[in-house]
Structures are given as structure tokens and as C-alpha cells.
Design a protein around this motif. Structure first.
Motif, PDB file in Angstrom:
ATOM      1  N   TRP A 111     -43.559  45.459  71.310  1.00  0.00           N
ATOM      2  CA  TRP A 111     -43.670  47.114  71.784  1.00  0.00           C
ATOM      3  C   TRP A 111     -45.076  46.970  72.777  1.00  0.00           C
ATOM      4  O   TRP A 111     -44.951  47.452  73.767  1.00  0.00           O
ATOM      5  CB  TRP A 111     -44.037  47.916  70.740  1.00  0.00           C
ATOM      6  CG  TRP A 111     -43.836  49.186  71.252  1.00  0.00           C
ATOM      7  CD1 TRP A 111     -42.929  50.172  71.388  1.00  0.00           C
ATOM      8  CD2 TRP A 111     -44.872  50.150  71.570  1.00  0.00           C
ATOM      9  NE1 TRP A 111     -43.149  51.339  71.870  1.00  0.00           N
ATOM     10  CE2 TRP A 111     -44.526  51.358  71.900  1.00  0.00           C
ATOM     11  CE3 TRP A 111     -46.264  49.977  71.732  1.00  0.00           C
ATOM     12  CZ2 TRP A 111     -45.360  52.484  72.673  1.00  0.00           C
ATOM     13  CZ3 TRP A 111     -47.088  50.925  72.495  1.00  0.00           C
ATOM     14  CH2 TRP A 111     -46.616  52.093  72.612  1.00  0.00           C
ATOM     15  N   ASP A 112     -46.142  46.228  72.131  1.00  0.00           N
ATOM     16  CA  ASP A 112     -47.384  46.515  73.050  1.00  0.00           C
ATOM     17  C   ASP A 112     -47.336  45.964  74.343  1.00  0.00           C
ATOM     18  O   ASP A 112     -47.502  46.477  75.675  1.00  0.00           O
ATOM     19  CB  ASP A 112     -48.420  45.833  72.261  1.00  0.00           C
ATOM     20  CG  ASP A 112     -48.969  46.468  71.005  1.00  0.00           C
ATOM     21  OD1 ASP A 112     -48.947  47.706  71.113  1.00  0.00           O
ATOM     22  OD2 ASP A 112     -49.202  46.050  70.098  1.00  0.00           O
TER      23      ASP A 112
ATOM     24  N   ARG B  57     -44.566  45.098  76.175  1.00  0.00           N
ATOM     25  CA  ARG B  57     -43.459  45.897  76.998  1.00  0.00           C
ATOM     26  C   ARG B  57     -44.179  47.039  77.568  1.00  0.00           C
ATOM     27  O   ARG B  57     -43.834  47.504  78.749  1.00  0.00           O
ATOM     28  CB  ARG B  57     -42.345  46.210  75.924  1.00  0.00           C
ATOM     29  CG  ARG B  57     -41.292  47.009  76.875  1.00  0.00           C
ATOM     30  CD  ARG B  57     -40.125  47.388  76.121  1.00  0.00           C
ATOM     31  NE  ARG B  57     -38.858  47.768  76.951  1.00  0.00           N
ATOM     32  CZ  ARG B  57     -37.506  47.556  76.543  1.00  0.00           C
ATOM     33  NH1 ARG B  57     -37.390  47.310  75.372  1.00  0.00           N
ATOM     34  NH2 ARG B  57     -36.797  47.888  77.450  1.00  0.00           N
ATOM     35  N   HIS B  58     -45.046  47.770  76.771  1.00  0.00           N
ATOM     36  CA  HIS B  58     -45.608  48.878  77.418  1.00  0.00           C
ATOM     37  C   HIS B  58     -46.846  49.018  78.356  1.00  0.00           C
ATOM     38  O   HIS B  58     -46.979  49.609  79.168  1.00  0.00           O
ATOM     39  CB  HIS B  58     -45.637  50.198  76.388  1.00  0.00           C
ATOM     40  CG  HIS B  58     -44.231  50.798  75.740  1.00  0.00           C
ATOM     41  ND1 HIS B  58     -43.961  49.994  74.761  1.00  0.00           N
ATOM     42  CD2 HIS B  58     -43.449  51.488  76.082  1.00  0.00           C
ATOM     43  CE1 HIS B  58     -42.502  50.258  74.577  1.00  0.00           C
ATOM     44  NE2 HIS B  58     -42.362  51.629  75.456  1.00  0.00           N
TER      45      HIS B  58
ATOM     46  N   PRO C 209     -45.421  46.210  81.784  1.00  0.00           N
ATOM     47  CA  PRO C 209     -44.485  46.074  82.381  1.00  0.00           C
ATOM     48  C   PRO C 209     -43.916  45.051  83.187  1.00  0.00           C
ATOM     49  O   PRO C 209     -42.631  44.600  83.065  1.00  0.00           O
ATOM     50  CB  PRO C 209     -44.199  47.413  82.803  1.00  0.00           C
ATOM     51  CG  PRO C 209     -45.609  48.025  82.903  1.00  0.00           C
ATOM     52  CD  PRO C 209     -46.518  47.062  82.176  1.00  0.00           C
TER      53      PRO C 209
ATOM     54  N   TYR D 264     -43.624  41.830  81.641  1.00  0.00           N
ATOM     55  CA  TYR D 264     -42.490  41.823  80.440  1.00  0.00           C
ATOM     56  C   TYR D 264     -41.211  41.621  81.357  1.00  0.00           C
ATOM     57  O   TYR D 264     -40.323  40.943  80.720  1.00  0.00           O
ATOM     58  CB  TYR D 264     -42.507  43.317  79.853  1.00  0.00           C
ATOM     59  CG  TYR D 264     -41.470  43.355  78.946  1.00  0.00           C
ATOM     60  CD1 TYR D 264     -41.556  43.069  77.686  1.00  0.00           C
ATOM     61  CD2 TYR D 264     -40.316  43.832  79.201  1.00  0.00           C
ATOM     62  CE1 TYR D 264     -40.716  42.884  76.688  1.00  0.00           C
ATOM     63  CE2 TYR D 264     -39.007  43.878  78.098  1.00  0.00           C
ATOM     64  CZ  TYR D 264     -39.554  43.665  76.938  1.00  0.00           C
ATOM     65  OH  TYR D 264     -38.471  43.684  75.886  1.00  0.00           O
TER      66      TYR D 264
END
Length: 151
Positions: free
Chosen positions: A120-121, A123-124, A127, A130
Motif C-alpha cells: 500500500w505504501d 503504491r501511494h 506511483p 509502482y
């Protein structure tokens, strides 16, 4: 470029025009070569200059363990990653990323599933990186007929 030693059929130790030891990677670059024989520039896909003997021995061992297909795919991932991320990446990433991919493929073959607790970290907070990772996973899945999850 002069051939010095074969690490395998596709990886060799050579000496460049300035007298520096280099590792060269390319299809057949180390196949049936004799010390001192010239290496055609067209055979060389990648080249790494070696600083010290200790460093050379570590790189030699590493490269002899990694299949050329993994190195080729890693190089393609790095080139596409530069475009996606929009930044120049250090050439030394080839070795560490190839090792990472090779180890992941080995784990996959053994049925070992690894989850990333920072998914999650990443990806956000990152970006672009990712997106580059998603592209890389698709490329690896296609090239090696595996099914790594894109998360």
C-alpha cells in the motif's frame, strides 16, 4: 576489445582499448574464444568496467549464476523504467535487479509465495515506480511463463 577469460558462453572477461578489465555480456561472447582474441563489438550487449580484483571475483560469481535471459529482461525493464519514472537510473541496478528477479523466479519454481507488507505504501507514495513495477511484472510473466501477481 580483447578476450581474457570465459565466464560462460554469454559472459566474458575482456580488456578494453584503454587496458581496463571489463565484463562483457552478449550471445556467444565467451563461446570458444582464445585468450587475446578480439571480441566483435556487434556481439557485446552490455559492458561493465571492473575496479579491483575482489570486485571482479564477486561479479564473476554473480554473472555465472544468472541466466542471460534474466539479464536481458532486466535490461529491458530498466530501459522501460527510465521512461515510466522519467529519471536516469544507475547502471549498477542491472546486477541487483537481475539478482532479485532470478531469486524471485527460483522461489516461484519452488512454490514459495512472498507477500509485500509495504504494498500500500509503495503504491501511494511512489506511483511512477509502482507503474514501472507493474510493467516489469507483466514482462517477467510473459518472458518466463510464470504468474507473479501484480498485486
Amino acid at each position: 576489445m580483447r578476450f581474457k577469460k570465459s565466464l560462460n558462453n554469454n559472459i566474458a572477461l575482456a580488456e578494453d582499448a584503454e587496458g581496463y578489465e571489463v565484463i562483457v555480456i552478449g550471445t556467444g561472447v565467451g563461446f570458444k574464444k582464445v585468450k587475446g582474441q578480439p571480441i566483435e563489438q556487434s556481439q557485446i550487449q552490455k559492458m561493465f568496467r571492473i575496479g579491483s580484483n575482489d570486485k571482479y571475483q564477486r561479479v564473476e560469481q554473480f554473472l555465472s549464476d544468472i541466466p542471460l535471459q534474466v539479464i536481458d529482461i532486466t535490461d529491458q525493464i530498466i530501459e522501460e523504467g527510465k521512461t515510466i519514472i522519467g529519471k536516469k537510473l544507475n547502471d549498477s541496478i542491472l546486477l541487483t535487479l537481475a539478482d532479485h528477479i532470478h531469486f524471485a523466479l527460483d522461489r516461484f519454481k519452488k512454490g514459495v509465495d512472498v507477500q509485500n507488507p509495504l504494498h500500500w505504501d509503495i503504491r501511494h507514495l511512489y506511483p511512477a515506480e509502482y507503474r514501472a513495477g507493474e510493467w516489469a511484472v507483466r514482462k517477467i510473466n510473459d518472458a518466463f511463463q510464470v504468474s507473479f501477481a501484480i498485486w
